[in-house]
Write a protein that holds these residues in place. Structure first.
Motif, PDB file in Angstrom:
ATOM      1  N   GLY A 197       0.789  -1.220   0.000  1.00 22.62           N
ATOM      2  CA  GLY A 197       0.000   0.000   0.000  1.00 22.62           C
ATOM      3  C   GLY A 197       0.820   1.268   0.000  1.00 22.62           C
ATOM      4  O   GLY A 197       1.713   1.459  -0.821  1.00 22.62           O
ATOM      5  N   GLU A 198       0.528   2.114   0.962  1.00 17.26           N
ATOM      6  CA  GLU A 198       1.191   3.413   1.018  1.00 17.26           C
ATOM      7  C   GLU A 198       2.525   3.370   1.737  1.00 17.26           C
ATOM      8  O   GLU A 198       3.214   4.390   1.829  1.00 17.26           O
ATOM      9  CB  GLU A 198       0.265   4.427   1.687  1.00 17.26           C
ATOM     10  CG  GLU A 198      -1.009   4.684   0.893  1.00 17.26           C
ATOM     11  CD  GLU A 198      -1.874   5.741   1.548  1.00 17.26           C
ATOM     12  OE1 GLU A 198      -1.455   6.272   2.597  1.00 17.26           O
ATOM     13  OE2 GLU A 198      -2.954   6.030   1.005  1.00 17.26           O
ATOM     14  N   GLY A 199       2.902   2.207   2.227  1.00 18.71           N
ATOM     15  CA  GLY A 199       4.236   2.122   2.800  1.00 18.71           C
ATOM     16  C   GLY A 199       4.352   1.165   3.968  1.00 18.71           C
ATOM     17  O   GLY A 199       3.502   1.153   4.860  1.00 18.71           O
ATOM     18  N   GLY A 245       4.032   0.106  -6.205  1.00 15.60           N
ATOM     19  CA  GLY A 245       4.648   0.813  -7.315  1.00 15.60           C
ATOM     20  C   GLY A 245       3.660   1.228  -8.387  1.00 15.60           C
ATOM     21  O   GLY A 245       2.495   0.808  -8.403  1.00 15.60           O
ATOM     22  N   GLU A 246       4.138   2.050  -9.295  1.00 12.00           N
ATOM     23  CA  GLU A 246       3.283   2.532 -10.383  1.00 12.00           C
ATOM     24  C   GLU A 246       2.778   1.397 -11.269  1.00 12.00           C
ATOM     25  O   GLU A 246       1.699   1.480 -11.836  1.00 12.00           O
ATOM     26  CB  GLU A 246       4.063   3.547 -11.230  1.00 12.00           C
ATOM     27  CG  GLU A 246       4.378   4.851 -10.521  1.00 12.00           C
ATOM     28  CD  GLU A 246       5.079   5.836 -11.436  1.00 12.00           C
ATOM     29  OE1 GLU A 246       5.261   5.503 -12.630  1.00 12.00           O
ATOM     30  OE2 GLU A 246       5.437   6.933 -10.961  1.00 12.00           O
ATOM     31  N   GLU A 247       3.575   0.343 -11.382  1.00 10.37           N
ATOM     32  CA  GLU A 247       3.184  -0.763 -12.264  1.00 10.37           C
ATOM     33  C   GLU A 247       1.972  -1.527 -11.740  1.00 10.37           C
ATOM     34  O   GLU A 247       1.343  -2.278 -12.494  1.00 10.37           O
ATOM     35  CB  GLU A 247       4.350  -1.731 -12.460  1.00 10.37           C
ATOM     36  CG  GLU A 247       5.513  -1.177 -13.264  1.00 10.37           C
ATOM     37  CD  GLU A 247       5.160  -0.948 -14.728  1.00 10.37           C
ATOM     38  OE1 GLU A 247       4.031  -1.260 -15.129  1.00 10.37           O
ATOM     39  OE2 GLU A 247       6.031  -0.461 -15.468  1.00 10.37           O
ATOM     40  N   VAL A 269       6.269  -3.099  -6.626  1.00 18.65           N
ATOM     41  CA  VAL A 269       6.638  -2.486  -5.352  1.00 18.65           C
ATOM     42  C   VAL A 269       7.864  -1.629  -5.587  1.00 18.65           C
ATOM     43  O   VAL A 269       8.780  -2.033  -6.316  1.00 18.65           O
ATOM     44  CB  VAL A 269       6.930  -3.560  -4.280  1.00 18.65           C
ATOM     45  CG1 VAL A 269       7.631  -2.939  -3.059  1.00 18.65           C
ATOM     46  CG2 VAL A 269       5.650  -4.244  -3.846  1.00 18.65           C
ATOM     47  N   GLU A 270       7.895  -0.457  -4.979  1.00 21.13           N
ATOM     48  CA  GLU A 270       9.049   0.436  -5.080  1.00 21.13           C
ATOM     49  C   GLU A 270       9.640   0.654  -3.697  1.00 21.13           C
ATOM     50  O   GLU A 270       8.911   0.745  -2.701  1.00 21.13           O
ATOM     51  CB  GLU A 270       8.632   1.775  -5.709  1.00 21.13           C
ATOM     52  CG  GLU A 270       8.168   1.619  -7.159  1.00 21.13           C
ATOM     53  CD  GLU A 270       7.625   2.906  -7.749  1.00 21.13           C
ATOM     54  OE1 GLU A 270       7.574   3.912  -6.997  1.00 21.13           O
ATOM     55  OE2 GLU A 270       7.239   2.904  -8.929  1.00 21.13           O
ATOM     56  N   PHE A 271      10.963   0.744  -3.633  1.00 14.53           N
ATOM     57  CA  PHE A 271      11.677   0.804  -2.364  1.00 14.53           C
ATOM     58  C   PHE A 271      12.559   2.034  -2.329  1.00 14.53           C
ATOM     59  O   PHE A 271      13.230   2.370  -3.310  1.00 14.53           O
ATOM     60  CB  PHE A 271      12.525  -0.464  -2.210  1.00 14.53           C
ATOM     61  CG  PHE A 271      13.626  -0.354  -1.190  1.00 14.53           C
ATOM     62  CD1 PHE A 271      13.335  -0.298   0.162  1.00 14.53           C
ATOM     63  CD2 PHE A 271      14.953  -0.310  -1.587  1.00 14.53           C
ATOM     64  CE1 PHE A 271      14.349  -0.203   1.108  1.00 14.53           C
ATOM     65  CE2 PHE A 271      15.970  -0.219  -0.663  1.00 14.53           C
ATOM     66  CZ  PHE A 271      15.672  -0.161   0.693  1.00 14.53           C
ATOM     67  N   SER A 272      12.560   2.726  -1.197  1.00  9.25           N
ATOM     68  CA  SER A 272      13.464   3.859  -1.001  1.00  9.25           C
ATOM     69  C   SER A 272      14.143   3.720   0.352  1.00  9.25           C
ATOM     70  O   SER A 272      13.493   3.365   1.352  1.00  9.25           O
ATOM     71  CB  SER A 272      12.697   5.181  -1.084  1.00  9.25           C
ATOM     72  OG  SER A 272      11.667   5.229  -0.110  1.00  9.25           O
ATOM     73  N   GLU A 273      15.446   3.956   0.362  1.00 13.70           N
ATOM     74  CA  GLU A 273      16.202   3.835   1.613  1.00 13.70           C
ATOM     75  C   GLU A 273      16.037   5.078   2.456  1.00 13.70           C
ATOM     76  O   GLU A 273      15.869   6.184   1.955  1.00 13.70           O
ATOM     77  CB  GLU A 273      17.692   3.620   1.312  1.00 13.70           C
ATOM     78  CG  GLU A 273      18.005   2.252   0.727  1.00 13.70           C
ATOM     79  CD  GLU A 273      19.499   2.017   0.633  1.00 13.70           C
ATOM     80  OE1 GLU A 273      20.054   1.401   1.571  1.00 13.70           O
ATOM     81  OE2 GLU A 273      20.091   2.452  -0.359  1.00 13.70           O
TER      82      GLU A 273
END
Length: 500
Positions: free
Chosen positions: A40-42, A115-117, A88-92
């Motif tokens: 979801g949102e994180g 993620g956008e996909e 899914v997108e990941f940011s450190e």
């Protein structure tokens, strides 16, 4: 197209919409999508985006895998696929000033969000979904071609560097081997007499197809050992690939694996499967694999990217009759029929028959095979096309073919063919079968029956004005079992060449 470009037999593909549904329902892809929605949102994650221990347990339960001892591993694989495909997108997290130590494996290092996909799965076109699935498949194929992690740990050099020679792993060779296996599966699917069944292939036979030389009658012990090793390696790889939807796989029987000797070979068993063709219930113990319709689509896509000509049934539907007749002799029979049906569906019967008959003319080397393809295609044309056949009754090249078509449909007032036309059609038919199948047993029986019905066949046959007359008579000499008849055929062939 380059002359040396490899060409595969045509395959049938499902519509993109059906393939996209198959991709969405593939276990690994479906799990990745579900985990992306869960993110979801994180959610906080570890270094590199991996799930923390508590999250892994929660995600495993979410997927209904908490009762499976391999459930956490399957969940981790699905999460990694979600990361790899952009579901899914990941940011450190940015490190605070003065941070003194690396976080532990149970401490969050970043945040993962949907993620956008993920929106592609609900609002994207079927091709968008297939492109996303193909991207994920590439990562799984790369994992399947990688060495076992346990072997890597065991073979690490003292200084911590990986010694690839010690691991006995060549990345390019391993990837090429897996591509070769999938290519062979694709070829077997294309050549299958019942394409819709997609009959599974025994794993030892598939491994042997890549390892045992074509000219080796009896595999040596060393070759059988190599087949055995490849079979067990493929078992591991196919277990990894099956959840992607690429293949349908029945793994090697666990009891059989336990019977493997200390060196990991089941050579004696493999020898039986590859050479003695035991009963199906025995074969299945060694693993059975088949490409799914989605797998056929995927392997074809990868072949096209590699420069292989991989046609699809229906490619010729808008081509002219000459292109159709040139291609059909090289199609497997089910594909040839399907291709012809699609071609005919776009034309009215009379127009189609006239186009096919016109394309079948000629005295070039390929003409007999072209006329055989024409004759087979015309069996699918209804009686509405009768005028097209009556128009060519006097044509020395097509008159015999037209009479056969009319007679098979019970047409009236069919003029009797002259002897010259009958002999010409006979030579043309044998020439086509020679070009198609060579000195086959079916052709041998045809020759024996033909000579038996016409005692003076060779006295007239050598005079036939056909470019292949001498070659056909020579072939009849090779094929007929009676020395007297064979000698007469060779003599007639000599006369035909001398006259020519």
């Amino acid at each position: 197209m380059p002359a040396d470009r490899p060409t595969m037999p045509p395959v049938r593909l499902l519509p993109d919409a059906e393939l996209a549904r198959d991709a969405l329902s593939a276990p690994l892809f479906a799990r990745a999508a579900r985990l992306a929605r869960w993110a979801g949102e994180g959610i906080p994650v570890g270094a590199g985006g991996e799930l923390l221990a508590d999250q892994l347990r929660t995600a495993t339960g979410l997927l209904g895998l908490d009762g499976d001892e391999d459930g956490p591993a399957y969940t981790a694989e699905a999460w990694q696929l979600a990361l790899d495909t952009g579901l899914v997108e990941f940011s450190e997290h940015e490190e605070a000033d003065g941070a003194e130590a690396e976080p532990s494996s149970d401490e969050p290092s970043g945040t993962a969000v949907a993620g956008e996909e993920l929106a592609t799965l609900t609002s994207g076109s079927p091709q968008d979904i297939l492109d996303l699935w193909l991207g994920g498949l590439e990562t799984v194929l790369a994992d399947a071609a990688a060495p076992d992690l346990g072997d890597i740990v065991d073979q690490l050099a003292d200084d911590g560097d990986l010694d690839l020679d010690a691991v006995d792993w060549n990345p390019e060779e391993e990837a090429d081997f897996l591509d070769g296996v999938l290519g062979n599966l694709y070829l077997l699917t294309a050549l299958d007499s019942d394409d819709d069944a997609r009959r599974p292939v025994p794993l030892p036979a598939l491994a042997a197809s890549l390892i045992v030389p074509d000219d080796m009658d009896e595999p040596t012990d060393a070759v059988l050992e190599e087949v055995s090793d490849a079979m067990m390696r493929l078992d591991d790889q196919f277990r990894l690939l099956a959840p992607t939807g690429l293949i349908a796989y029945q793994p090697v029987d666990e009891a059989l694996i336990e019977e493997v000797d200390g060196e990991g070979h089941i050579r004696e068993s493999v020898d039986g499967v590859t050479s003695d063709a035991p009963e199906e219930e025995d074969v299945t113990r060694y693993g059975m694999v088949a490409l799914t319709p989605l797998g056929v689509f995927a392997v074809r896509t990868r072949m096209l990217e590699a420069g292989v000509d991989a046609p699809v049934v229906g490619d010729l539907a808008e081509k002219d009759a000459a292109a159709l007749l040139a291609a059909l002799p090289h199609h497997p029979r089910p594909a040839a029929r399907a291709e012809t049906e699609l071609w005919l569906a776009r034309r009215d019967p009379l127009t189609a028959a006239r186009e096919l008959l016109a394309a079948a003319r000629g005295d070039d080397e390929d003409a007999p095979l072209r006329r055989l393809a024409c004759q087979q295609a015309l069996t699918l044309v209804p009686l509405d096309a009768e005028p097209a056949f009556r128009e060519v009754l006097d044509d020395p090249r097509l008159g015999g073919l037209a009479r056969v078509w009319l007679a098979e449909r019970g047409a009236k007032d069919i003029p009797e063919p002259g002897e010259a036309m009958v002999f010409w059609l006979t030579i043309d038919t044998i020439a086509a079968q020679l070009a198609s199948e060579g000195d086959s047993e079916e052709l041998r029986e045809l020759v024996i029956g033909l000579v038996g019905q016409h005692g003076g066949f060779f006295d007239s046959a050598w005079r036939v004005e056909h470019p292949a007359t001498a070659d056909v008579l020579e072939a009849m000499g090779r094929l007929h079992p009676e020395k007297r008849v064979a000698k007469a055929a060779r003599k007639a062939a000599f006369k035909a060449r001398s006259r020519g």
